[in-house]
Design an enzyme around this catalytic site. Sequence first.
Site, short mmCIF file in Angstrom:
data_model
loop_
_atom_site.label_atom_id
_atom_site.label_comp_id
_atom_site.label_asym_id
_atom_site.label_seq_id
_atom_site.Cartn_x
_atom_site.Cartn_y
_atom_site.Cartn_z
N GLN A 127 0.83 -1.20 0.00
CA GLN A 127 0.00 0.00 0.00
C GLN A 127 0.86 1.25 0.00
O GLN A 127 0.33 2.37 -0.11
CB GLN A 127 -0.92 0.01 1.23
N ARG A 178 -8.31 -1.09 8.76
CA ARG A 178 -9.15 0.11 8.64
C ARG A 178 -9.33 0.80 9.98
O ARG A 178 -10.45 1.19 10.34
CB ARG A 178 -10.52 -0.28 8.06
N CYS A 179 -8.22 0.96 10.70
CA CYS A 179 -8.34 1.49 12.05
C CYS A 179 -8.10 2.98 12.13
O CYS A 179 -8.29 3.55 13.19
CB CYS A 179 -7.39 0.76 12.99
N GLU A 238 -12.45 4.32 5.98
CA GLU A 238 -12.46 3.55 7.24
C GLU A 238 -13.60 3.88 8.16
O GLU A 238 -13.79 3.20 9.18
CB GLU A 238 -11.14 3.78 7.97
#
Lengths: 784, 159, 289
Positions: free
Chosen positions: A221, A368-369, A738
């Site tokens: 990513q 996705r925090c 997110e």
Amino acid sequence: MASDTEQIRGLGHSVRRVEDDRFIRGKGTYVDDVKLPGMLHMAILRSPYAHAKINGIDASRAQALDGVVAVVTGELMAQHNLAWMPTPSYDTQAVLATDKVRFQGQEVAAVIAEDPYVAKDALELIDVDYEPLEPIVTPQRALEPDAPVIRTDKEGKTDNHIYDWETGDREATDRAFAEADKVVSLDTFYPRCHPSPLETCGCVADVNPATGQATIWMTSQAPHAIRTVFALVAGLPEEKIRIISPDIGGGFGNKVPVYPGYVVATAASLLLGRPVKWIEERTENLISTGFARDFHMHGELALKADGTMTGLRVSLLADEGAFHADAQPSKFKVGLFGIVSGSYDLPAAHVAATGAYTNKAPGGVAYRCSFRVTEASYLIERLVQNAAYELGIDPAELRKKNFVPKDRFPYESATGFVYDSGDYQAAMDLALEKIGYAELRKEQEEARAQGKLYGIGLASFTEVVGAGPHHQYDILGLAMNDGAELRIHPTGKAILKISVQTQGQGHETTFAQIVAEEIGIQPEDIKVMHGDTDNTPYGLGTYASRSTPVSGAATAMVTRRVREKAMKIAAHLLEVSEEDVEFHAGTFSVRGAPDRTKTIQDVALAAYTNFPDGMEPGLEAVYYYDPPNLTFPFGTYAVAVEVDPDTGVWEVRRMVAVDDCGVRINPMIVEGQIHGGLTEGYGIAAMELITFDEDGNCIGANFTDYLLPTAVETPRFELGETVTPSPHHPIGAKGVGESATVGSPAAYVNAVIDALRPLGVTNIDMPLTSAKVWQAIQDAKALA
Amino acid sequence: MEITVTVNGVERTADVEPRLLLVHLIREVFGLTGTHIGCDTSGCGACTVLLDGTPVKSCTMFGVQADGRAITTVEGLMQDGELHPVQAAFKEHHGLQCGYCTPGMMLVGAALIQDNPMPSDDEVRVAISGNICRCTGYMNIVKAIQAAAQASSGATVDA
Amino acid sequence: MLPSRFEYHRAETLDEALSLLAEHGDDAKVLAGGQSLIPMMKLRFAYPGHLVDVNRIPGLDGIEETDDTLTIGALVRHRALASSELLRARYPTVAAAAPQIADPLVRNLGTIGGSIAHADPAGDLASVMLALGASVVLRSSGGERIVPISEFLVDTFTTSIEPDEMLTQIRVPAAPPRSGGTYLKLERKVGDWATVGVAVSLTLSNGSIGRAGIALTGVDLKNLQATEAEASLAGAEPTDDAFEQAGRLAAAAANPVSDVRGPAEYKRHVIEVFVRRGLAQARDMAGAA
């Protein structure tokens, strides 16, 4: 060329995705699709023990197997100074174990073979002499004075403590609590879960023996950041490293870190002079790559009798695994957890955090925090729900009473975040209206009279994304800025190169829409390039929902830069001065003479054929964006559930999600992101869990144990929106990737707790399996 | 062992070890990489192909079992250069994000709408319950398959 | 993980399959649907030297009913069980269980013969067949024997099959008039093994219970026939109290383990609930029949 009647499909259009064309034909290029001549296959031998000394490794039988080219051990890597590597948290992590193994699944050796089946066969032929040690499977045990030391590799380390960190004002908070009418407290554990993208991690490393050029296809990513890290770690010159992130089958933060497999494959390719492919199996992905959460949290909320919140106090213990490898801005040991005051106007707050080593995989910041915002949001929304019960105030009313009002923005929170904009009341009102809150409460009363357990849960989250301004935000010292490069071709088409890296978010379409909005070229005429470090501008990559806030901003700004030049060229073509040129949707016109026009396509051609004297030819620019602030998406989620008291099985009857992410570039894509996040939130709330038995065996290391919801369990979602633009973002967008994973777990859990309230249940930690729900009912009955 | 498999309408032969999984036969020997691998315990469905028209997990079959049989992969969905209704619907209705589960989902969808021209929301969900998606939350996948059914038959679909 | 090497044989006839099994004995496994065997081979929990692929053998995939027997061929796929009109109408325990097995992709290939021969205590169909009082037909080159399923299932993943035998058919006593049945399964998600599964079958005769079949999935070392619970119902009035009592007896007979799916106590409780609910549903069906 846009006609008068044809709209430019820029912001706000649900443009169908250009990337779909290859995916629906099965023509995507994921890393396992990459095949190079002479390519070898690598398989990794992993430790069966959570904690053990390595007394010796005998790989002779494996090396003798027909088709095996090499076996790499920690000893060999150590000779090249590569047995250990730095982590984004300024710790070190073993690439291949040398002295000890420190978690079940840790990398011990690697087989390089002509064929992937032979590589697996060879793994069984490597003999490792392990001497098991006491495994530490809880952070509480880790911090006991007599606990065995896990990081014996760190000189002078005599315990398993990693850090203490705090934010907020302890004194002011203590005062608020001392004066409070009511204190509500909650102990909750946000368990270890895993991003588990459908494609696992992997790479093809190709180090050319003649040129020393290393080309590495990698599920990453953040290709540019990885390239810099590789240069520093491996001592390879940065310009000789090219990282290519091809199509990525989901990331969710799992594909940010540098994994040992990447390093070993690259080293092997360097040593053998042939490309080496390493694709991990699902088990490897779940047992060793960046996990998420694992926070033991104690929260307290101080309130006045009328429900006004006056203070928030949190202490938490983070289970970091065997190496401290959190990928988060370096000044923040628990990421952006400080957002824990959430949507509420809390005058005082304090967070005290401790991190400990355990014999588990490293990680923590993933799935996705938004850098630990998931943990913070969960805690505050659970606390607020319980506070409502204890005060006898409706949970929606208590929230509304304490929301930061919309005229108070920019709002500085008690932990120092400056929220850019928000209208929490509007989102809440819309959610309540869409779900029919008042009717649901009536229905709940009637149901209770019949012994049925109906519950309604709310979560009103404010989260924080878009890292970030360079003074505060860096990873390993690298500022978290991103770049965009735009060139308009002579025929009026364009190419945009960006530094972020999509893993399904649709950047090839949405970023083209940003350019389209600014310069009036249709998105299908704009090619978006990403993922190749030799061909894109520098940046820190896609995670923590930062693509739109940072790279999207860079894209808008670079297009404006190009437009500025285009204005000059247009003026030249129209033979007027620049002040007399107006621009709208791809057309330059003369003020006062609107029929005298030139299109952007005319201007583009002119940039190469008929440009003013003294002007540099061409029509392109590059822009690096340093955001002035983070952005603060928000929303309210409402869930209605029914719980079967006989079995503990709970079902979602309705799920309403109202999100505000500012300006929406592509509404269709925004909704898709929210659907996905609500599903991950559901999985986390209902079934996803990585846990360990007392021997340190990882339970949750395959899809038989790590449960992902199918289309049958997953609820149907009803979406709503409000739009409160970000005042500091060039296009007013905040990012949304997110939000739903951040905000929804508490909504689901609050709904189940709400259903069980009459039975005296006040908390159940996730995942809320039917067994745990049933057990909570039994335990509450026993106390009654 | 020598085998002959009809892949997307074309007869292909190969000489393979019995233990070679069908998914590897498809990806590595036949070079069709649209079929994906997502797990190691037959639990995700990313590897779904059609075996004589029936959806199966190609990671849970040996290539030699497909000898003399017909396989359809995602690459075989297009007919005469035209997108299959399922493919068109997935793009139109945003039924994919990262694209990794998509081949399997589309093949299951294509098989479903052949047998059931008007599948309900529940029926679609059951049909794809062997296929995991991490990105979409399934909402738009269901919508896409129902839309494909409608496009194929012209009938209206109840949600 | 990937499987270790083996020799592959494809049998075109039953005789061929049986002679291969006779030749290779313990070192051979039958490959039918492969949906249990192949995952085990990929984990290298199973590593047979020889696989005998029986999928092309004709005549083993029928579902037929005569006056006194329902015969189901071993190669009948779960999907065919789920869509069979005959089973839906007359053998609702099977019809209820089949669509709940694993996931639809597995059901397209998995077979009833494979499932029962695999003898996973978490497998659904063996419980169904115990509740229906079924028998299995075992063929070898030497002949054929018919074994009641309660004797066939010996232990976890262990049956009384000989290495040279193959299960070719399941035989169920034909359903009397006024029968009902169902299969209730608690699973954490589609595709997980049962936390608890309960198969029930009930026949009514002059207003009272003729025969009751109750068998449990996932709560013992093998699929468990709840014989005391069944006995408590034989000849009794089909009341809610009787069903509750049966549920308690069934739960008491089970030996669930505490694991990731829940504590043993929870599983026992769910057995009670499902036996009670299942029998009530079966009664309604039988009454309406």
